[in-house]
Scaffold this motif. Structure first.
Motif, PDB file in Angstrom:
ATOM      1  N   UNK A 174       0.793  -1.213   0.000  1.00  0.00           N
ATOM      2  CA  UNK A 174       0.000   0.000   0.000  1.00  0.00           C
ATOM      3  C   UNK A 174       0.833   1.274   0.000  1.00  0.00           C
ATOM      4  N   UNK A 175       2.152   1.134   0.087  1.00  0.00           N
ATOM      5  CA  UNK A 175       3.041   2.290   0.050  1.00  0.00           C
ATOM      6  C   UNK A 175       3.396   2.611  -1.398  1.00  0.00           C
ATOM      7  N   UNK A 176       3.872   3.817  -1.621  1.00  0.00           N
ATOM      8  CA  UNK A 176       4.425   4.179  -2.917  1.00  0.00           C
ATOM      9  C   UNK A 176       5.551   3.186  -3.192  1.00  0.00           C
ATOM     10  N   UNK A 177       5.507   2.506  -4.323  1.00  0.00           N
ATOM     11  CA  UNK A 177       6.454   1.446  -4.618  1.00  0.00           C
ATOM     12  C   UNK A 177       7.798   1.898  -5.134  1.00  0.00           C
ATOM     13  N   UNK A 178       8.037   3.202  -5.157  1.00  0.00           N
ATOM     14  CA  UNK A 178       9.330   3.705  -5.585  1.00  0.00           C
ATOM     15  C   UNK A 178      10.402   3.137  -4.667  1.00  0.00           C
ATOM     16  N   UNK A 179      11.469   2.600  -5.259  1.00  0.00           N
ATOM     17  CA  UNK A 179      12.495   1.915  -4.469  1.00  0.00           C
ATOM     18  C   UNK A 179      13.116   2.840  -3.424  1.00  0.00           C
ATOM     19  N   UNK A 180      13.263   4.113  -3.733  1.00  0.00           N
ATOM     20  CA  UNK A 180      13.847   5.038  -2.759  1.00  0.00           C
ATOM     21  C   UNK A 180      12.900   5.277  -1.592  1.00  0.00           C
ATOM     22  N   UNK A 181      11.611   5.321  -1.852  1.00  0.00           N
ATOM     23  CA  UNK A 181      10.631   5.447  -0.780  1.00  0.00           C
ATOM     24  C   UNK A 181      10.663   4.217   0.119  1.00  0.00           C
ATOM     25  N   UNK A 182      10.718   3.035  -0.489  1.00  0.00           N
ATOM     26  CA  UNK A 182      10.752   1.800   0.294  1.00  0.00           C
ATOM     27  C   UNK A 182      12.039   1.709   1.115  1.00  0.00           C
ATOM     28  N   UNK A 183      13.164   2.132   0.531  1.00  0.00           N
ATOM     29  CA  UNK A 183      14.428   2.149   1.278  1.00  0.00           C
ATOM     30  C   UNK A 183      14.320   3.092   2.473  1.00  0.00           C
ATOM     31  N   UNK A 184      13.677   4.238   2.280  1.00  0.00           N
ATOM     32  CA  UNK A 184      13.517   5.200   3.369  1.00  0.00           C
ATOM     33  C   UNK A 184      12.673   4.614   4.494  1.00  0.00           C
ATOM     34  N   UNK A 185      11.613   3.906   4.142  1.00  0.00           N
ATOM     35  CA  UNK A 185      10.754   3.283   5.158  1.00  0.00           C
ATOM     36  C   UNK A 185      11.554   2.252   5.956  1.00  0.00           C
ATOM     37  N   UNK A 186      12.305   1.416   5.252  1.00  0.00           N
ATOM     38  CA  UNK A 186      13.104   0.384   5.929  1.00  0.00           C
ATOM     39  C   UNK A 186      14.229   1.015   6.750  1.00  0.00           C
ATOM     40  N   UNK A 187      14.868   2.035   6.218  1.00  0.00           N
ATOM     41  CA  UNK A 187      15.949   2.706   6.952  1.00  0.00           C
ATOM     42  C   UNK A 187      15.430   3.324   8.241  1.00  0.00           C
ATOM     43  N   UNK A 188      14.280   3.983   8.166  1.00  0.00           N
ATOM     44  CA  UNK A 188      13.692   4.593   9.364  1.00  0.00           C
ATOM     45  C   UNK A 188      13.341   3.521  10.389  1.00  0.00           C
TER      46      UNK A 188
END
Length: 66
Positions: free
Chosen positions: A13-27
């Motif tokens: 359900x998140x924006x699937x942009x790889x940089x967005x997903x990396x940011x979510x995981x990093x946080x």
């Protein structure tokens, strides 16, 4: 990766942009008290992942994805 606790992240359900997903995981890793792993994950994705799927697999190595 070794048997260690991983933060749980919800990527569906998140924006699937790889940089967005990396940011979510990093946080999630930073909030979980593992900032060094957040940097390690980011570095591994940006230097070794050759595809979106490889990047997702690396994220799943560091975080438990729901």
């Amino acid at each position: 990766m070794e048997n260690r606790k991983k933060p749980i992240v919800k990527l569906v359900g998140q924006n699937g942009n790889v940089y967005n997903l990396m940011a979510i995981c990093s946080k999630a890793l930073r909030d979980f008290g593992q900032p060094e792993l957040a940097k390690e994950m980011y570095d591994k994705i940006t230097t070794t992942a050759k595809s979106y799927d490889e990047a997702l697999q690396i994220m799943m190595d560091y975080c438990e994805v729901e």
